[in-house]
Design a protein around this motif. Structure first.
Motif, PDB file in Angstrom:
ATOM      1  N   SER A  71      -2.400  -6.123  10.398  1.00  0.00           N
ATOM      2  CA  SER A  71      -1.312  -7.056  10.125  1.00  0.00           C
ATOM      3  C   SER A  71      -0.596  -7.465  11.404  1.00  0.00           C
ATOM      4  O   SER A  71      -0.399  -6.656  12.316  1.00  0.00           O
ATOM      5  CB  SER A  71      -0.297  -6.429   9.165  1.00  0.00           C
ATOM      6  OG  SER A  71       0.785  -7.322   8.947  1.00  0.00           O
ATOM      7  N   THR A  72      -0.209  -8.744  11.462  1.00  0.00           N
ATOM      8  CA  THR A  72       0.615  -9.242  12.564  1.00  0.00           C
ATOM      9  C   THR A  72       2.018  -9.577  12.089  1.00  0.00           C
ATOM     10  O   THR A  72       2.847 -10.026  12.881  1.00  0.00           O
ATOM     11  CB  THR A  72      -0.016 -10.495  13.190  1.00  0.00           C
ATOM     12  OG1 THR A  72      -0.159 -11.509  12.189  1.00  0.00           O
ATOM     13  CG2 THR A  72      -1.381 -10.177  13.788  1.00  0.00           C
ATOM     14  N   GLU A  73       2.286  -9.363  10.804  1.00  0.00           N
ATOM     15  CA  GLU A  73       3.612  -9.639  10.254  1.00  0.00           C
ATOM     16  C   GLU A  73       4.532  -8.445  10.487  1.00  0.00           C
ATOM     17  O   GLU A  73       4.064  -7.306  10.652  1.00  0.00           O
ATOM     18  CB  GLU A  73       3.501  -9.938   8.760  1.00  0.00           C
ATOM     19  CG  GLU A  73       2.747 -11.210   8.444  1.00  0.00           C
ATOM     20  CD  GLU A  73       3.367 -12.425   9.117  1.00  0.00           C
ATOM     21  OE1 GLU A  73       4.600 -12.616   8.972  1.00  0.00           O
ATOM     22  OE2 GLU A  73       2.636 -13.170   9.792  1.00  0.00           O
ATOM     23  N   PRO A  74       5.842  -8.665  10.485  1.00  0.00           N
ATOM     24  CA  PRO A  74       6.762  -7.554  10.706  1.00  0.00           C
ATOM     25  C   PRO A  74       6.619  -6.462   9.644  1.00  0.00           C
ATOM     26  O   PRO A  74       6.233  -6.729   8.498  1.00  0.00           O
ATOM     27  CB  PRO A  74       8.142  -8.221  10.619  1.00  0.00           C
ATOM     28  CG  PRO A  74       7.897  -9.661  10.905  1.00  0.00           C
ATOM     29  CD  PRO A  74       6.535  -9.968  10.367  1.00  0.00           C
ATOM     30  N   VAL A  75       6.908  -5.243  10.038  1.00  0.00           N
ATOM     31  CA  VAL A  75       6.898  -4.111   9.114  1.00  0.00           C
ATOM     32  C   VAL A  75       7.994  -4.327   8.085  1.00  0.00           C
ATOM     33  O   VAL A  75       9.166  -4.465   8.443  1.00  0.00           O
ATOM     34  CB  VAL A  75       7.127  -2.789   9.874  1.00  0.00           C
ATOM     35  CG1 VAL A  75       7.210  -1.622   8.902  1.00  0.00           C
ATOM     36  CG2 VAL A  75       6.028  -2.571  10.910  1.00  0.00           C
ATOM     37  N   ASP A  76       7.617  -4.366   6.789  1.00  0.00           N
ATOM     38  CA  ASP A  76       8.611  -4.658   5.754  1.00  0.00           C
ATOM     39  C   ASP A  76       8.951  -3.401   4.959  1.00  0.00           C
ATOM     40  O   ASP A  76       8.394  -2.325   5.177  1.00  0.00           O
ATOM     41  CB  ASP A  76       8.145  -5.795   4.836  1.00  0.00           C
ATOM     42  CG  ASP A  76       6.855  -5.475   4.091  1.00  0.00           C
ATOM     43  OD1 ASP A  76       6.517  -4.284   3.944  1.00  0.00           O
ATOM     44  OD2 ASP A  76       6.189  -6.423   3.627  1.00  0.00           O
ATOM     45  N   VAL A  77       9.865  -3.566   4.034  1.00  0.00           N
ATOM     46  CA  VAL A  77      10.374  -2.408   3.300  1.00  0.00           C
ATOM     47  C   VAL A  77       9.293  -1.781   2.425  1.00  0.00           C
ATOM     48  O   VAL A  77       9.252  -0.551   2.259  1.00  0.00           O
ATOM     49  CB  VAL A  77      11.630  -2.790   2.489  1.00  0.00           C
ATOM     50  CG1 VAL A  77      11.289  -3.759   1.360  1.00  0.00           C
ATOM     51  CG2 VAL A  77      12.328  -1.556   1.951  1.00  0.00           C
ATOM     52  N   ASP A  78       8.399  -2.582   1.880  1.00  0.00           N
ATOM     53  CA  ASP A  78       7.319  -2.019   1.056  1.00  0.00           C
ATOM     54  C   ASP A  78       6.399  -1.129   1.898  1.00  0.00           C
ATOM     55  O   ASP A  78       5.951  -0.071   1.431  1.00  0.00           O
ATOM     56  CB  ASP A  78       6.506  -3.140   0.403  1.00  0.00           C
ATOM     57  CG  ASP A  78       7.285  -3.862  -0.683  1.00  0.00           C
ATOM     58  OD1 ASP A  78       8.238  -3.277  -1.223  1.00  0.00           O
ATOM     59  OD2 ASP A  78       6.931  -5.024  -0.988  1.00  0.00           O
ATOM     60  N   GLU A  79       6.119  -1.553   3.104  1.00  0.00           N
ATOM     61  CA  GLU A  79       5.272  -0.750   3.980  1.00  0.00           C
ATOM     62  C   GLU A  79       5.972   0.555   4.357  1.00  0.00           C
ATOM     63  O   GLU A  79       5.348   1.628   4.393  1.00  0.00           O
ATOM     64  CB  GLU A  79       4.910  -1.545   5.234  1.00  0.00           C
ATOM     65  CG  GLU A  79       3.878  -0.865   6.107  1.00  0.00           C
ATOM     66  CD  GLU A  79       3.365  -1.758   7.223  1.00  0.00           C
ATOM     67  OE1 GLU A  79       2.512  -1.291   8.005  1.00  0.00           O
ATOM     68  OE2 GLU A  79       3.811  -2.932   7.313  1.00  0.00           O
ATOM     69  N   VAL A  80       7.264   0.478   4.640  1.00  0.00           N
ATOM     70  CA  VAL A  80       8.022   1.692   4.960  1.00  0.00           C
ATOM     71  C   VAL A  80       7.993   2.664   3.786  1.00  0.00           C
ATOM     72  O   VAL A  80       7.740   3.862   3.939  1.00  0.00           O
ATOM     73  CB  VAL A  80       9.465   1.331   5.346  1.00  0.00           C
ATOM     74  CG1 VAL A  80      10.346   2.587   5.409  1.00  0.00           C
ATOM     75  CG2 VAL A  80       9.488   0.601   6.685  1.00  0.00           C
ATOM     76  N   ARG A  81       8.248   2.149   2.578  1.00  0.00           N
ATOM     77  CA  ARG A  81       8.229   3.012   1.387  1.00  0.00           C
ATOM     78  C   ARG A  81       6.851   3.641   1.181  1.00  0.00           C
ATOM     79  O   ARG A  81       6.735   4.830   0.835  1.00  0.00           O
ATOM     80  CB  ARG A  81       8.611   2.188   0.155  1.00  0.00           C
ATOM     81  CG  ARG A  81      10.086   1.774   0.083  1.00  0.00           C
ATOM     82  CD  ARG A  81      10.323   0.986  -1.192  1.00  0.00           C
ATOM     83  NE  ARG A  81      11.675   0.469  -1.304  1.00  0.00           N
ATOM     84  CZ  ARG A  81      12.702   1.156  -1.823  1.00  0.00           C
ATOM     85  NH1 ARG A  81      12.507   2.397  -2.259  1.00  0.00           N
ATOM     86  NH2 ARG A  81      13.896   0.606  -1.898  1.00  0.00           N
ATOM     87  N   ALA A  82       5.803   2.850   1.411  1.00  0.00           N
ATOM     88  CA  ALA A  82       4.445   3.369   1.215  1.00  0.00           C
ATOM     89  C   ALA A  82       4.130   4.488   2.203  1.00  0.00           C
ATOM     90  O   ALA A  82       3.535   5.515   1.832  1.00  0.00           O
ATOM     91  CB  ALA A  82       3.439   2.230   1.367  1.00  0.00           C
ATOM     92  N   ARG A  83       4.545   4.323   3.462  1.00  0.00           N
ATOM     93  CA  ARG A  83       4.273   5.360   4.457  1.00  0.00           C
ATOM     94  C   ARG A  83       5.086   6.618   4.165  1.00  0.00           C
ATOM     95  O   ARG A  83       4.593   7.741   4.354  1.00  0.00           O
ATOM     96  CB  ARG A  83       4.584   4.842   5.867  1.00  0.00           C
ATOM     97  CG  ARG A  83       3.733   3.650   6.290  1.00  0.00           C
ATOM     98  CD  ARG A  83       2.253   4.015   6.355  1.00  0.00           C
ATOM     99  NE  ARG A  83       1.438   2.841   6.645  1.00  0.00           N
ATOM    100  CZ  ARG A  83       0.852   2.081   5.724  1.00  0.00           C
ATOM    101  NH1 ARG A  83       0.987   2.378   4.444  1.00  0.00           N
ATOM    102  NH2 ARG A  83       0.133   1.030   6.065  1.00  0.00           N
ATOM    103  N   LEU A  84       6.302   6.460   3.700  1.00  0.00           N
ATOM    104  CA  LEU A  84       7.103   7.630   3.328  1.00  0.00           C
ATOM    105  C   LEU A  84       6.481   8.352   2.138  1.00  0.00           C
ATOM    106  O   LEU A  84       6.456   9.589   2.083  1.00  0.00           O
ATOM    107  CB  LEU A  84       8.533   7.201   2.995  1.00  0.00           C
ATOM    108  CG  LEU A  84       9.399   6.771   4.181  1.00  0.00           C
ATOM    109  CD1 LEU A  84      10.695   6.138   3.685  1.00  0.00           C
ATOM    110  CD2 LEU A  84       9.704   7.958   5.088  1.00  0.00           C
TER     111      LEU A  84
END
Length: 277
Positions: free
Chosen positions: A124-137
């Motif tokens: 991905s070249t898009e900014p890290v979004d809240v869904d990605e943060v939640r998924a990694r957590l």
């Protein structure tokens, strides 16, 4: 750079002393094409240093042991050069309705605490979004707590030393930043040149939309809630785990400044070493 040190008390049950890896997460302050504002280091050698030190007494290098005195460096750079911590005063003059605090005013306890590493490397070249943060957590099976220091690995550090380091990175969205801060996080680090998307991308978005909200949105969120960003981290993958380590990231005290350089270190425990007879 990674070093291993034996330190601390004996492990529970008499299993030996604790061992830790110290992972250097900081870039070197140096002249590089990755910095749009050049860093200049003027070096005073040992012989010249002797002339300078002996000058008030009318002596020179010949009078010093070995003809050598002490070296030093004159460094010209910005407070945002290499690995540094942004203070609330960088985002705007006020935060949470009062004067925004500068880097020398922030509590030390913010800058040493449990680390949380979010692996956001990928295509991905898009900014890290809240869904990605939640998924990694969720993958890490970790619930954020006040005092956590969150580090975001986007693999941007691989470009350090090249001009593309300034232009080719993801950044972090305002919504993701808000989620982390509202979860009690005071310090968020990223491995890229900036915390928001690249400058040219935000300026192009503004030209297309005329919407001021696309300009440095995560930074400007810091006018609403007090938090710090660490920009330009490195070597994050060497930590080797999403949680279970500590981060020390104390910024240099610069009077009334919006940022300060930091030597950021992850302290990662290893298995206790055997007791010696």
């Amino acid at each position: 750079m990674v070093t291993t040190t034996t330190a601390g008390p004996a492990a529970p049950g008499g299993g030996g002393r604790h061992r830790h890896r110290y992972v250097d997460l900081s870039l070197t302050i140096e002249p590089t094409p990755s910095e749009p504002v050049p860093t200049v280091i003027d070096r005073v050698g040992h012989a010249e240093g002797a002339d300078i030190l002996g000058g008030p007494a009318g002596i020179g290098r010949a009078e010093f042991p070995g003809g050598l005195g002490l070296s030093l460096e004159h460094v010209r750079l910005t407070t945002h050069t290499a690995t540094h911590v942004d203070a609330p005063a960088h985002y705007g003059p006020q935060c949470e309705g009062r004067r925004a605090r500068t880097i020398d005013e922030l509590p030390l306890e913010w800058f040493h605490g449990p680390g949380v590493l979010l692996d956001c490397r990928g295509e991905s070249t898009e900014p890290v979004d809240v869904d990605e943060v939640r998924a990694r957590l969720s993958q890490a099976e970790h619930e954020l707590a006040p005092g956590d220091i969150v580090l975001i690995d986007t693999d941007a550090a691989r470009l350090w030393g090249r001009p593309e380091y300034f232009t080719d990175f993801r950044g972090v969205t305002r919504a993701a930043t808000r989620f982390l801060v509202e979860s009690g996080v005071k310090v968020i680090g990223v491995d890229s040149f900036g915390f928001d998307p690249p400058f040219h991308r935000m300026l192009a978005d503004w030209a297309a939309t005329g919407d001021p909200a696309v300009l440095w949105p995560a930074h400007i969120y810091g006018r609403e809630r007090e938090y710090c960003q660490i920009e330009r981290l490195a070597n994050l993958s060497a930590i080797g785990r999403p949680t279970g380590f500590e981060v020390a990231c104390f910024p240099i005290k610069i009077k009334d400044a919006g940022a300060g350089w930091a030597r950021v270190v992850a302290i990662v425990p290893e298995e206790p070493s055997p007791c010696r007879a």
